[in-house]
Design a protein around this motif. Structure first.
Motif, PDB file in Angstrom:
ATOM      1  N   HIS A 203     -64.607  49.691   3.609  1.00 48.75           N
ATOM      2  CA  HIS A 203     -63.662  48.836   3.951  1.00 48.75           C
ATOM      3  C   HIS A 203     -64.031  47.319   3.790  1.00 48.75           C
ATOM      4  O   HIS A 203     -62.949  46.238   3.989  1.00 48.75           O
ATOM      5  CB  HIS A 203     -63.180  48.828   5.542  1.00 48.75           C
ATOM      6  N   PHE A 204     -65.093  47.173   3.633  1.00 52.72           N
ATOM      7  CA  PHE A 204     -65.895  45.817   3.595  1.00 52.72           C
ATOM      8  C   PHE A 204     -66.482  45.407   2.434  1.00 52.72           C
ATOM      9  O   PHE A 204     -66.998  46.234   1.607  1.00 52.72           O
ATOM     10  CB  PHE A 204     -66.501  45.515   5.003  1.00 52.72           C
ATOM     11  N   ALA A 205     -66.572  44.124   2.091  1.00 50.35           N
ATOM     12  CA  ALA A 205     -67.319  43.658   1.004  1.00 50.35           C
ATOM     13  C   ALA A 205     -68.074  42.617   1.574  1.00 50.35           C
ATOM     14  O   ALA A 205     -67.662  41.580   2.286  1.00 50.35           O
ATOM     15  CB  ALA A 205     -66.535  43.178  -0.254  1.00 50.35           C
ATOM     16  N   LEU A 206     -69.479  42.243   1.132  1.00 52.22           N
ATOM     17  CA  LEU A 206     -70.115  41.295   1.583  1.00 52.22           C
ATOM     18  C   LEU A 206     -70.588  40.374   0.308  1.00 52.22           C
ATOM     19  O   LEU A 206     -71.091  40.734  -0.715  1.00 52.22           O
ATOM     20  CB  LEU A 206     -71.688  41.708   2.122  1.00 52.22           C
ATOM     21  N   HIS A 207     -70.031  39.051   0.458  1.00 49.91           N
ATOM     22  CA  HIS A 207     -70.288  38.058  -0.587  1.00 49.91           C
ATOM     23  C   HIS A 207     -71.486  37.100  -0.283  1.00 49.91           C
ATOM     24  O   HIS A 207     -71.637  37.014   0.918  1.00 49.91           O
ATOM     25  CB  HIS A 207     -69.029  37.359  -0.973  1.00 49.91           C
ATOM     26  N   CYS A 208     -72.270  36.758  -1.224  1.00 50.30           N
ATOM     27  CA  CYS A 208     -73.550  35.930  -1.081  1.00 50.30           C
ATOM     28  C   CYS A 208     -73.564  35.000  -1.965  1.00 50.30           C
ATOM     29  O   CYS A 208     -73.268  34.887  -2.889  1.00 50.30           O
ATOM     30  CB  CYS A 208     -74.619  36.847  -0.858  1.00 50.30           C
ATOM     31  N   ALA A 209     -73.886  33.470  -1.658  1.00 50.93           N
ATOM     32  CA  ALA A 209     -74.440  32.581  -2.512  1.00 50.93           C
ATOM     33  C   ALA A 209     -75.506  31.646  -2.112  1.00 50.93           C
ATOM     34  O   ALA A 209     -75.687  31.385  -0.651  1.00 50.93           O
ATOM     35  CB  ALA A 209     -73.067  31.810  -2.756  1.00 50.93           C
ATOM     36  N   ALA A 210     -76.372  31.118  -2.781  1.00 45.92           N
ATOM     37  CA  ALA A 210     -77.554  30.214  -2.683  1.00 45.92           C
ATOM     38  C   ALA A 210     -76.859  28.884  -1.982  1.00 45.92           C
ATOM     39  O   ALA A 210     -75.812  28.658  -2.386  1.00 45.92           O
ATOM     40  CB  ALA A 210     -78.381  30.051  -3.700  1.00 45.92           C
ATOM     41  N   LEU A 211     -77.801  28.309  -1.285  1.00 47.60           N
ATOM     42  CA  LEU A 211     -77.196  26.992  -0.635  1.00 47.60           C
ATOM     43  C   LEU A 211     -77.549  25.710  -1.447  1.00 47.60           C
ATOM     44  O   LEU A 211     -76.872  24.672  -1.058  1.00 47.60           O
ATOM     45  CB  LEU A 211     -77.872  26.829   0.884  1.00 47.60           C
TER      46      LEU A 211
ATOM     47  N   ARG B  93     -62.568  25.688   3.829  1.00 47.17           N
ATOM     48  CA  ARG B  93     -62.136  26.479   2.804  1.00 47.17           C
ATOM     49  C   ARG B  93     -63.012  26.263   1.479  1.00 47.17           C
ATOM     50  O   ARG B  93     -63.279  27.256   0.839  1.00 47.17           O
ATOM     51  CB  ARG B  93     -60.711  25.798   2.406  1.00 47.17           C
ATOM     52  N   SER B  94     -63.512  24.983   1.331  1.00 48.98           N
ATOM     53  CA  SER B  94     -64.464  24.770   0.246  1.00 48.98           C
ATOM     54  C   SER B  94     -65.549  25.807   0.400  1.00 48.98           C
ATOM     55  O   SER B  94     -66.173  26.243  -0.569  1.00 48.98           O
ATOM     56  CB  SER B  94     -64.759  23.488   0.029  1.00 48.98           C
ATOM     57  N   GLN B  95     -66.069  26.037   1.728  1.00 48.50           N
ATOM     58  CA  GLN B  95     -67.481  26.744   1.978  1.00 48.50           C
ATOM     59  C   GLN B  95     -67.027  28.160   1.607  1.00 48.50           C
ATOM     60  O   GLN B  95     -67.738  28.728   0.855  1.00 48.50           O
ATOM     61  CB  GLN B  95     -67.791  26.599   3.243  1.00 48.50           C
ATOM     62  N   PHE B  96     -65.940  28.672   1.940  1.00 44.31           N
ATOM     63  CA  PHE B  96     -65.540  29.954   1.630  1.00 44.31           C
ATOM     64  C   PHE B  96     -65.335  30.181   0.199  1.00 44.31           C
ATOM     65  O   PHE B  96     -65.590  31.262  -0.226  1.00 44.31           O
ATOM     66  CB  PHE B  96     -64.297  30.360   2.378  1.00 44.31           C
ATOM     67  N   GLN B  97     -64.751  29.110  -0.540  1.00 45.59           N
ATOM     68  CA  GLN B  97     -64.599  29.356  -1.928  1.00 45.59           C
ATOM     69  C   GLN B  97     -65.909  29.364  -2.662  1.00 45.59           C
ATOM     70  O   GLN B  97     -65.910  30.423  -3.702  1.00 45.59           O
ATOM     71  CB  GLN B  97     -63.701  28.212  -2.430  1.00 45.59           C
ATOM     72  N   ALA B  98     -66.910  28.653  -2.099  1.00 44.56           N
ATOM     73  CA  ALA B  98     -68.032  28.602  -2.926  1.00 44.56           C
ATOM     74  C   ALA B  98     -68.886  30.047  -2.662  1.00 44.56           C
ATOM     75  O   ALA B  98     -69.487  30.384  -3.462  1.00 44.56           O
ATOM     76  CB  ALA B  98     -69.103  27.311  -2.289  1.00 44.56           C
ATOM     77  N   VAL B  99     -68.871  30.325  -1.639  1.00 42.81           N
ATOM     78  CA  VAL B  99     -69.465  31.818  -1.335  1.00 42.81           C
ATOM     79  C   VAL B  99     -68.972  32.887  -2.059  1.00 42.81           C
ATOM     80  O   VAL B  99     -69.588  33.601  -2.794  1.00 42.81           O
ATOM     81  CB  VAL B  99     -69.329  31.987   0.127  1.00 42.81           C
ATOM     82  N   LEU B 100     -67.601  33.166  -2.109  1.00 42.17           N
ATOM     83  CA  LEU B 100     -66.834  34.083  -2.720  1.00 42.17           C
ATOM     84  C   LEU B 100     -67.087  34.052  -4.402  1.00 42.17           C
ATOM     85  O   LEU B 100     -66.843  35.219  -5.028  1.00 42.17           O
ATOM     86  CB  LEU B 100     -65.287  33.804  -2.488  1.00 42.17           C
ATOM     87  N   SER B 101     -67.280  32.788  -4.895  1.00 36.64           N
ATOM     88  CA  SER B 101     -67.567  32.689  -6.213  1.00 36.64           C
ATOM     89  C   SER B 101     -69.049  33.019  -6.585  1.00 36.64           C
ATOM     90  O   SER B 101     -69.373  33.274  -7.524  1.00 36.64           O
ATOM     91  CB  SER B 101     -67.348  31.255  -6.736  1.00 36.64           C
ATOM     92  N   GLY B 102     -69.879  33.211  -5.492  1.00 41.07           N
ATOM     93  CA  GLY B 102     -71.276  33.796  -5.878  1.00 41.07           C
ATOM     94  C   GLY B 102     -71.391  35.182  -6.150  1.00 41.07           C
ATOM     95  O   GLY B 102     -72.576  35.331  -6.553  1.00 41.07           O
ATOM     96  N   GLY B 103     -70.446  36.182  -5.671  1.00 44.08           N
ATOM     97  CA  GLY B 103     -70.612  37.480  -6.110  1.00 44.08           C
ATOM     98  C   GLY B 103     -70.726  38.249  -4.957  1.00 44.08           C
ATOM     99  O   GLY B 103     -71.024  37.936  -3.808  1.00 44.08           O
ATOM    100  N   THR B 104     -70.494  39.660  -5.079  1.00 41.38           N
ATOM    101  CA  THR B 104     -70.469  40.693  -4.082  1.00 41.38           C
ATOM    102  C   THR B 104     -71.885  41.109  -3.915  1.00 41.38           C
ATOM    103  O   THR B 104     -72.535  41.650  -5.158  1.00 41.38           O
ATOM    104  CB  THR B 104     -69.483  41.827  -4.475  1.00 41.38           C
ATOM    105  N   VAL B 105     -72.516  41.152  -2.974  1.00 40.25           N
ATOM    106  CA  VAL B 105     -73.914  41.798  -2.599  1.00 40.25           C
ATOM    107  C   VAL B 105     -73.994  43.130  -2.113  1.00 40.25           C
ATOM    108  O   VAL B 105     -74.713  44.229  -2.780  1.00 40.25           O
ATOM    109  CB  VAL B 105     -74.526  40.914  -1.499  1.00 40.25           C
ATOM    110  N   ALA B 106     -72.789  43.734  -1.298  1.00 40.81           N
ATOM    111  CA  ALA B 106     -72.859  45.167  -0.852  1.00 40.81           C
ATOM    112  C   ALA B 106     -71.518  45.225  -0.547  1.00 40.81           C
ATOM    113  O   ALA B 106     -70.680  44.497  -0.367  1.00 40.81           O
ATOM    114  CB  ALA B 106     -73.826  45.161   0.360  1.00 40.81           C
ATOM    115  N   ARG B 107     -70.954  46.669  -0.501  1.00 41.94           N
ATOM    116  CA  ARG B 107     -69.725  46.957  -0.460  1.00 41.94           C
ATOM    117  C   ARG B 107     -69.735  48.353   0.472  1.00 41.94           C
ATOM    118  O   ARG B 107     -70.609  49.194   0.336  1.00 41.94           O
ATOM    119  CB  ARG B 107     -68.871  47.326  -1.707  1.00 41.94           C
ATOM    120  N   THR B 108     -68.804  48.650   1.457  1.00 39.36           N
ATOM    121  CA  THR B 108     -68.553  49.803   2.083  1.00 39.36           C
ATOM    122  C   THR B 108     -67.009  50.373   1.934  1.00 39.36           C
ATOM    123  O   THR B 108     -66.329  49.565   0.934  1.00 39.36           O
ATOM    124  CB  THR B 108     -68.733  49.777   3.356  1.00 39.36           C
TER     125      THR B 108
END
Length: 148
Positions: free
Chosen positions: A24-32, A7-22
């Motif tokens: 039906h979908f959104a792609l979130h990305c965060a640096a490691l 869950r913490s991995q998903f939360q960290a990525v979702l806080s990183g921001g949206t990179v692309a959208r269509t």
């Protein structure tokens, strides 16, 4: 490619921001590199911080909520398509953590069967568009995230 599991991995990525959208979908990305979280124990002073992403690789997660895909067979089909398309685009994705999130449901009147070939083709086409948009924007830097 590594898969997100906690869950913490998903939360960290979702806080990183949206990179692309269509549609039906959104792609979130965060640096490691700065993603560290404290382990939860009864005595917090004894728990050392643990890195969320221990391997520098492309990390991928899929979120398909029940709200947008009621049947488990549909959710699993969409997740399989997400991971399949991700492996095609793995070479062009940044070394970062990514989450593909279903943000709108597919019309049940148009796709009557939970795992129809039409649904699979539609999902695959849209995911390819999503990853192509993300690859086009990959020259832009990824926003760093930090966990408390």
């Amino acid at each position: 490619m590594q898969r997100l599991k906690t869950r913490s991995q998903f939360q960290a990525v979702l806080s990183g921001g949206t990179v692309a959208r269509t549609a039906h979908f959104a792609l979130h990305c965060a640096a490691l590199d700065v993603s560290v979280v404290e382990q939860k124990t009864s005595e917090p002073s004894k728990a050392p911080p643990v890195a969320l992403f221990v391997v520098r690789d492309v990390w991928m997660g899929a979120m398909v909520p029940k709200r947008w895909a009621k049947r488990a067979v549909t959710r699993n089909t969409i997740k399989r398509q997400i991971y399949s398309v991700c492996t095609e685009f793995e070479s062009v994705l940044q070394v970062a953590a990514h989450v593909v999130r279903l943000r709108v449901g597919f019309d049940r009147k148009q796709f009557i069967s939970a795992t129809s070939d039409e649904l699979k083709a539609s999902v695959r086409l849209e995911l390819q568009q999503l990853f192509a948009r993300a690859a086009a924007r990959s020259a832009a830097p990824v926003r760093q995230v930090s966990m408390p």
